[in-house]
Design a protein around this motif. Sequence first.
Motif, PDB file in Angstrom:
ATOM      1  N   UNK A 183     -36.009  48.945 -28.848  1.00 28.32           N
ATOM      2  CA  UNK A 183     -36.633  50.080 -28.195  1.00 28.32           C
ATOM      3  C   UNK A 183     -35.434  51.457 -28.200  1.00 28.32           C
ATOM      4  N   UNK A 184     -34.319  51.146 -28.049  1.00 26.33           N
ATOM      5  CA  UNK A 184     -33.263  52.154 -28.182  1.00 26.33           C
ATOM      6  C   UNK A 184     -33.150  52.571 -29.475  1.00 26.33           C
ATOM      7  N   UNK A 187     -36.252  54.889 -30.402  1.00 25.07           N
ATOM      8  CA  UNK A 187     -36.497  56.074 -29.642  1.00 25.07           C
ATOM      9  C   UNK A 187     -35.241  57.080 -30.220  1.00 25.07           C
ATOM     10  N   UNK A 190     -36.099  58.467 -33.257  1.00 25.85           N
ATOM     11  CA  UNK A 190     -37.009  59.697 -33.235  1.00 25.85           C
ATOM     12  C   UNK A 190     -36.215  60.846 -32.798  1.00 25.85           C
ATOM     13  N   UNK A 191     -35.410  60.827 -31.842  1.00 28.72           N
ATOM     14  CA  UNK A 191     -34.557  61.827 -31.534  1.00 28.72           C
ATOM     15  C   UNK A 191     -33.902  62.603 -32.825  1.00 28.72           C
ATOM     16  N   UNK A 192     -33.280  61.561 -33.683  1.00 29.71           N
ATOM     17  CA  UNK A 192     -32.566  62.180 -34.883  1.00 29.71           C
ATOM     18  C   UNK A 192     -33.600  62.586 -35.724  1.00 29.71           C
TER      19      UNK A 192
ATOM     20  N   UNK B 272     -29.759  68.561 -39.068  1.00 30.61           N
ATOM     21  CA  UNK B 272     -29.159  67.857 -37.906  1.00 30.61           C
ATOM     22  C   UNK B 272     -28.492  68.894 -36.969  1.00 30.61           C
ATOM     23  N   UNK B 309     -39.006  63.220 -24.892  1.00 28.32           N
ATOM     24  CA  UNK B 309     -37.641  62.717 -24.783  1.00 28.32           C
ATOM     25  C   UNK B 309     -37.339  62.120 -23.287  1.00 28.32           C
ATOM     26  N   UNK B 312     -38.970  58.639 -23.300  1.00 28.81           N
ATOM     27  CA  UNK B 312     -37.944  57.913 -23.990  1.00 28.81           C
ATOM     28  C   UNK B 312     -36.819  57.546 -23.055  1.00 28.81           C
ATOM     29  N   UNK B 315     -38.202  55.090 -20.473  1.00 33.43           N
ATOM     30  CA  UNK B 315     -38.579  53.739 -21.050  1.00 33.43           C
ATOM     31  C   UNK B 315     -37.604  52.830 -21.398  1.00 33.43           C
ATOM     32  N   UNK B 316     -36.425  53.348 -21.718  1.00 38.79           N
ATOM     33  CA  UNK B 316     -35.025  52.472 -21.951  1.00 38.79           C
ATOM     34  C   UNK B 316     -34.601  51.994 -20.794  1.00 38.79           C
ATOM     35  N   UNK B 319     -36.929  49.305 -19.333  1.00 40.44           N
ATOM     36  CA  UNK B 319     -36.833  48.005 -20.136  1.00 40.44           C
ATOM     37  C   UNK B 319     -35.282  47.175 -19.498  1.00 40.44           C
TER      38      UNK B 319
END
Lengths: 263, 335
Positions: A183-184, A187, A190-192, B272, B309, B312, B315-316, B319
């Motif tokens: 999961x990390x 995610x 996705x941010x990258x 980036x 975000x 996210x 979520x992390x 978990x």
Amino acid sequence: MNDILLKTAFILYLASGIFFCAPLFFRSNIWDEIARLLLKTGFILHSVMVGVRWYEAGRPPFASMYEALILFAWAVILVYLIFELAYRVRFLAIPVNILALIFLSVALPSDSTIKALVPALQSRWMSVHVITYFVGYGALSIAFVLSAIYLLSANQKRLDQLRLGTLDEITYRLIIFGFPFLTIGMTTGSIWANSAWGSYWNWDPKETCSLITWLVYAVYLHARLLKGWKHKRAAYLSLLGFLVTLFTFVGVNFILPGLHSYS
Amino acid sequence: MRLFKENKILRFLGSVKLALTLFWLVIIACFIGALLREEWRGYVFDSGWFFALLAVFGLNILICVISRISFVAQKIGSNLVHLSILLILYGAMLSYFFSIRGVMEIAEGQSQDRIMVGCKIHKLGFKVYLENFSIDWYANSPDKYEIKTRVESSNSVFSYKLDKVQEQKVGKTGYSFAVKDYFPDFSLDENMKAYNKSGHPNNPAVLLQISLSSKAVEERWVFANHPGMGMARDENIQFRFNYQPQVKEYRSQVKVIDANNGPGKNAVIKVNSPLSYKGYSFYQVDYDHEDLKFTVLEAVNDPGVGFVFVGFLILNAGLIVIFYPKLKSASGRKK
């Protein structure tokens, strides 16, 4: 130097595998102890090799299939060492050893030149995205091997219920260890993607397959925790999960081109 | 809570059975979408039925969370995870329906105040002025050397992609060659000796070691930008070096000119490393490969990204809250 370190680590893993098999012929605990010592020494050299390549390349060494396979083998052994420390599950050493040897056997003859990074890959997110994914993959690949052993043993009635139960339980623990890392990895990826391409999700085949992998393991956890799926049914789901993982890791690169074509 | 337990429809909509069915349906839909070619993926991921599927999934999670909400420690992680999925789905919906994104091409010394969103022009309300666009190239050698060779006597043409020092036989002509050296910026000194002037690929050249019937015939420089310039001792065999320089980084030095906001803002936009201004983010997505004075930026205004975000993060965290105690509880038991 890198090459020597990796080859030495490979030889140590190989020797460790041979010593792990020795108790089949000779009755003594010493073989097991030697095997573990060789495995741990191999892991130290393997870690040094990754560090040296990181230094030489001036970037995280995760940009080619050669580097990815080396990291995969490293992650598998790392997860084993954590599990051995936490649960004293020493029987995992043999499947882990075999997995590491398979990954390194594929990596060693492949192109080891240090590749230059395309602009999109030059990001501080790369390290956290790739390392967390591979630690997750490491745990899930060991879970896969245990599930396969479980199903083969259960079908041929080679192990008693107690040992089958232990296999099932350790598989579950490996999955609950690997899933948060997966999961990390997803995610942070996705941010990258958002900082590189201006969009956090593009339905690119690699992204989609990584989501499928995540969903399959989410099914496993829901089925196990809420529906009581254990043993054979859980083992089949674990097998499916890792097959999708493998497809996401390797298959997509060759079959489904997309934004991740360089990986 | 009683309503959710007594009402059959609500009970079904929040059931684990439905959740598992939806999981499999989303998996199958995603798998089909992944197999499709890029131009056809929209038939799955932009389709009404896929949105409906995700909406039912969201509804299932929402009812599940409301009907089973509990503030006991063991349930905190599970609640966090399910709420985070709802937040991610909500953010994704905002992104899909309300985000504005469009490409802007700007030449050095010029500015742009609008983007094309689909077929419509969208005004930003400020100008983006490109002061300078620059590219850094990798000075190191290419991954593979693309060499084309023509043997006059047999009227045959061959193409190869080689690693350095890898000897390559030229069909059955008896010739073979290897890339002995590579200079990205070939030049000659006052003694007419070849040297590499800089790390920039201004005049890429390869030094080929050519052999005939396993006997070394000559060493020949072959130039990517000047194909006919190499001094050939054996004119029966000709080479061409196709050099594709690899980009290390490209950047746009821009100035945001905003009539309503003082002197503006200077920034360097790189891959980036986007620029954010008044709700828009400007991403370095490409450049004109023919005229290196043109940059291509993508301007994005996405009201959903923040929700996603934050989702996210939750979520992390959720978990870890769920699984860490489960892993810890059995630590040291198994033998």
